[in-house]
Design a protein around this motif. Structure first.
Motif, PDB file in Angstrom:
ATOM      1  N   ASP A  59       1.212  -1.079  -0.207  1.00  0.00           N
ATOM      2  CA  ASP A  59       0.001  -0.272  -0.114  1.00  0.00           C
ATOM      3  C   ASP A  59       1.109   1.253  -0.269  1.00  0.00           C
ATOM      4  O   ASP A  59       1.730   1.573   1.143  1.00  0.00           O
ATOM      5  CB  ASP A  59      -0.940  -0.191   1.222  1.00  0.00           C
ATOM      6  N   GLY A  60       0.646   1.798  -0.969  1.00  0.00           N
ATOM      7  CA  GLY A  60       1.540   3.603  -1.051  1.00  0.00           C
ATOM      8  C   GLY A  60       1.957   3.435  -1.868  1.00  0.00           C
ATOM      9  O   GLY A  60       2.691   4.655  -2.513  1.00  0.00           O
ATOM     10  N   GLN A  61       3.166   2.595  -2.386  1.00  0.00           N
ATOM     11  CA  GLN A  61       4.012   2.000  -2.718  1.00  0.00           C
ATOM     12  C   GLN A  61       3.935   1.725  -4.442  1.00  0.00           C
ATOM     13  O   GLN A  61       2.874   1.601  -4.561  1.00  0.00           O
ATOM     14  CB  GLN A  61       4.724   0.889  -2.446  1.00  0.00           C
ATOM     15  N   ASN A  62       4.697   2.382  -4.649  1.00  0.00           N
ATOM     16  CA  ASN A  62       5.005   2.337  -6.696  1.00  0.00           C
ATOM     17  C   ASN A  62       4.412   0.535  -6.769  1.00  0.00           C
ATOM     18  O   ASN A  62       4.771  -0.070  -6.080  1.00  0.00           O
ATOM     19  CB  ASN A  62       6.133   2.212  -7.359  1.00  0.00           C
ATOM     20  N   LEU A  63       3.204   0.269  -7.745  1.00  0.00           N
ATOM     21  CA  LEU A  63       3.346  -1.043  -8.399  1.00  0.00           C
ATOM     22  C   LEU A  63       3.851  -1.459  -8.881  1.00  0.00           C
ATOM     23  O   LEU A  63       5.230  -1.394  -9.928  1.00  0.00           O
ATOM     24  CB  LEU A  63       2.034  -1.348  -8.846  1.00  0.00           C
ATOM     25  N   SER A  64       4.729  -2.757  -9.158  1.00  0.00           N
ATOM     26  CA  SER A  64       5.011  -3.255  -9.578  1.00  0.00           C
ATOM     27  C   SER A  64       5.499  -4.672 -10.371  1.00  0.00           C
ATOM     28  O   SER A  64       3.756  -5.156  -9.841  1.00  0.00           O
ATOM     29  CB  SER A  64       6.729  -3.721  -9.010  1.00  0.00           C
TER      30      SER A  64
END
Ligand SMILES: [Cu+2]
Length: 157
Positions: A59-64
């Protein structure tokens, strides 16, 4: 005459049992195991679009693509909150293969391929990871896992 009393007595007993059952059902409403078990580990996962295809991220981090590895211990009650941060429908499930035809393990899914979360929607699941192994988490919406919407899900012994 005696049989009438016997029938009346049986009716009273049966009625009493029924009332007891009703009152117990009111005091202890049915709950799934997942709801009664207290989670021992928790992850909030975002799912949505990436530049080429689909991905996951904490949550809140870049998707990869693939998404970050999720690691738990055998016997953990895992709580997953899935947030659909994308513009199309997504879902979550732990599976033995990174393939949307792979069976869902541990009753771990948030939504399904047929009934996924709509954009902006959140869903929660709690499940017991009771078998050690190296698995995957995928979006079970048909075609999404092959477009990168998966990550490793490790259950350590
Ligand atoms: Cu998806």
């Amino acid at each position: 005459m005696r049989s009438t009393y016997a029938v009346a007595l049986l009716a009273l007993i049966a009625g009493g049992i029924w009332l007891e059952w009703i009152s117990l059902a009111l005091i202890f409403p049915a709950q799934s195991q997942a709801q009664t078990a207290i989670p021992t580990i928790e992850f909030v996962v975002d799912g949505g679009e990436v530049a080429k295809g689909f991905g996951f991220g904490f949550d809140g981090q870049n998707l990869s693509s693939p998404g970050p590895t999720i690691t738990v211990k055998t016997g953990d009650v895992v709580k997953i909150t899935l947030k659909n941060v994308g513009a199309t429908a997504h879902a979550f499930a732990v599976t033995p293969e990174k393939d949307d035809k792979s069976p869902i393990l541990f009753k771990s899914n948030v939504g399904t391929g047929a009934r996924p979360l709509t954009p902006g929607q959140e869903g929660i699941v709690a499940f017991k990871a009771d078998k050690a192994g190296s698995y995957y988490y995928i979006c079970p919406v048909p075609g999404h896992s092959i477009l990168g919407m998966w990550g490793e899900f490790k259950v350590e012994g």
